[in-house]
Write an enzyme that holds these catalytic residues in place. Structure first.
Site, PDB file in Angstrom:
ATOM      1  N   CYS A 110       0.850  -1.181   0.000  1.00 51.08           N
ATOM      2  CA  CYS A 110       0.000   0.000   0.000  1.00 51.08           C
ATOM      3  C   CYS A 110       0.889   1.237   0.000  1.00 51.08           C
ATOM      4  O   CYS A 110       1.867   1.282   0.737  1.00 51.08           O
ATOM      5  CB  CYS A 110      -0.883  -0.016   1.246  1.00 51.08           C
ATOM      6  SG  CYS A 110      -1.986   1.402   1.349  1.00 51.08           S
ATOM      7  N   HIS A 154      -9.150  -3.882  -1.864  1.00 47.13           N
ATOM      8  CA  HIS A 154      -8.142  -3.101  -1.139  1.00 47.13           C
ATOM      9  C   HIS A 154      -8.483  -1.604  -1.201  1.00 47.13           C
ATOM     10  O   HIS A 154      -8.459  -0.911  -0.178  1.00 47.13           O
ATOM     11  CB  HIS A 154      -6.755  -3.367  -1.749  1.00 47.13           C
ATOM     12  CG  HIS A 154      -5.637  -2.581  -1.135  1.00 47.13           C
ATOM     13  ND1 HIS A 154      -4.566  -3.170  -0.499  1.00 47.13           N
ATOM     14  CD2 HIS A 154      -5.407  -1.241  -1.063  1.00 47.13           C
ATOM     15  CE1 HIS A 154      -3.739  -2.225  -0.055  1.00 47.13           C
ATOM     16  NE2 HIS A 154      -4.223  -1.046  -0.391  1.00 47.13           N
ATOM     17  N   GLU A 155      -8.815  -1.125  -2.408  1.00 49.33           N
ATOM     18  CA  GLU A 155      -9.093   0.314  -2.568  1.00 49.33           C
ATOM     19  C   GLU A 155     -10.412   0.713  -1.917  1.00 49.33           C
ATOM     20  O   GLU A 155     -10.501   1.774  -1.280  1.00 49.33           O
ATOM     21  CB  GLU A 155      -9.074   0.706  -4.047  1.00 49.33           C
ATOM     22  CG  GLU A 155      -7.739   0.479  -4.755  1.00 49.33           C
ATOM     23  CD  GLU A 155      -6.545   1.063  -4.015  1.00 49.33           C
ATOM     24  OE1 GLU A 155      -6.683   2.105  -3.336  1.00 49.33           O
ATOM     25  OE2 GLU A 155      -5.458   0.450  -4.101  1.00 49.33           O
ATOM     26  N   HIS A 158     -10.146   1.363   1.717  1.00 50.12           N
ATOM     27  CA  HIS A 158      -9.629   2.684   2.103  1.00 50.12           C
ATOM     28  C   HIS A 158     -10.767   3.672   2.362  1.00 50.12           C
ATOM     29  O   HIS A 158     -10.639   4.578   3.181  1.00 50.12           O
ATOM     30  CB  HIS A 158      -8.727   3.254   0.999  1.00 50.12           C
ATOM     31  CG  HIS A 158      -7.310   2.775   1.058  1.00 50.12           C
ATOM     32  ND1 HIS A 158      -6.497   2.978   2.144  1.00 50.12           N
ATOM     33  CD2 HIS A 158      -6.551   2.112   0.142  1.00 50.12           C
ATOM     34  CE1 HIS A 158      -5.294   2.457   1.910  1.00 50.12           C
ATOM     35  NE2 HIS A 158      -5.305   1.915   0.704  1.00 50.12           N
TER      36      HIS A 158
HETATM   37 CO    CO Z   1      -3.655   0.960  -0.123  1.00 50.03          CO
END
Ligand code: CO
Length: 183
Positions: A110, A154-155, A158
């Site tokens: 990341c 993953h995004e 966030h």
């Molecule tokens: Co990330």
């Protein structure tokens, strides 16, 4: 150049706000800058000139200090040479997740995390995502599996203040989950 916020900053841990559509010029400009950052980050000669820039395939708005539900993804399409998986997603929602799991064998990385966090982050193997794609200028429904699904999850994490290492079992980081697919 965009400044990437690191994981000690509290705003990276907060839940981001829905974006108003139609997209404002300001939000579109931010998405364009974010996509440009990813493209530059994948260019070895750019990284040579800017040694602090790390190579990435995805970036979410909270990582550049904007707590809005927007993210960009960009990397070569491994199935179709010369093509890219490229999105500017606004208000993405995961509408379907498979029970089958997968994980990146090499572990996830990341741009907001500088320390090593060895271990497996288990994710749904197949997902469906609904969003507005500011690249295509239309609503999209993305069906993804494996690596593509991992990057999307993953995004999207966030946008909810979640980082990849939150998914790693602290007591047994390389725990093998039955039936999970290695990517
Ligand atoms: Co990330």
């Amino acid at each position: 150049m965009l400044k990437i916020i690191k994981d000690k900053v509290p705003s990276l841990r907060s839940v981001s706000k829905e974006v108003t559509l139609p997209l404002s010029d300001r939000d579109q400009q931010l998405l364009d800058k974010m996509l440009e950052h990813l493209k530059n980050s994948q260019d070895p000669s750019f990284r040579e000139k800017h040694p602090t820039v790390r190579e990435g395939v995805g970036l979410a708005a909270p990582q550049v200090g904007v707590n809005k539900r927007m993210l960009v993804i960009h990397y070569p399409n491994y199935e179709k040479e010369g093509e890219y998986v490229s999105y500017q997603l606004v208000n993405p929602q995961i509408t379907v997740s498979s029970l089958k799991k997968c994980y990146l064998k090499a572990g996830e990385g990341c741009l907001s995390v500088d320390q090593e966090h060895p271990g497996y982050a288990y994710r749904a193997y197949r997902i469906t995502v609904k969003a507005y794609d500011a690249l295509k200028k239309e609503d999209v429904e993305i069906k993804a599996k494996g690596f593509d699904a991992i990057v999307l999850q993953h995004e999207i994490d966030h946008l909810n203040g979640i980082l990849f290492y939150d998914h790693i079992d602290k007591n047994n980081p390389f725990r093998q989950e039955n039936g999970a697919i290695e990517v």
